[in-house]
Design an enzyme around this catalytic site. Sequence first.
Site: not given
Ligand code: 13P
Length: 257
Positions: A97, A168, A174, A213
């Site tokens: 992000e 990730e 998400g 997730s």
């Molecule tokens: P989620 O577990 O909501 O998919 O997010 C993962 C994440 O970006 C952790 O840094």
Amino acid sequence: MRTPLVIGNWKMNGTLASAPALASGVRVAAAQFAGVETAVCPPFLHLAAVHAAVADGPVALGVQNICDFAPGAYTGEIAAEMLADFGVRFVLVGHSERRALFGDTDARVLAKCRRAHAAGLTTVLCVGETLSERQEGRTETVIAGQIDALLEASDALSLLENLVIAYEPVWAIGTGETATPEQAQAVHHFIRTRLAGLSPVIANAMRVLYGGSVKPGNAAELFGMPDIDGGLIGGAALKAEDFIAICGAARARLASF
Ligand code: 13P
């Protein structure tokens, strides 16, 4: 056996009331997870309240970002030294992000790793490919590029001393769509092999977490893979019982390897 590690990334969520309540809930349960390291990364605004809630307990404090400069005239930023002074242990660097939305290039990510290392913090370096990069068969090229930005630095060996890597996949963050344990294991193995090119000892000791997730229902399968040493948890870290269940899955890993 590498010590399993589960970190909650709360992202930009929580209130003055909910943040310490969530931290306290995690803290109470964490005593059950001897042998597993746990940490929570609240928004900066709630760091003091969460710090008080986890003080002198087994849950470590982490943050989601740091400034890539030393303390000084950088309006709105927070320096690694200030976080170390506050009792912070982990710092997330290079989360997708931040790479996508806030200009965290590989060069800036490297600068942040250096600042964190100099302050004695443990860096959690996040890497991952987008859906289109995976569909184009470029997953390994993308991950290699993100890792090599660190490995090719002149001070790579010292930066790696106090580092954790989190894989990730951007398409799994998400979205509710998790990488299969086999997909994740393949990338984790690739990362470890890449590190071994610089130092087999460091590669073997490095904790490589999976994020994207992770839920109570899929954590055990993921943590059952040989190169997945724990998780970086987003949405499921916002509910104490879900985060605790995921820590339980990491504890089970201890028994299986
Ligand atoms: P989620 O577990 O909501 O998919 O997010 C993962 C994440 O970006 C952790 O840094």
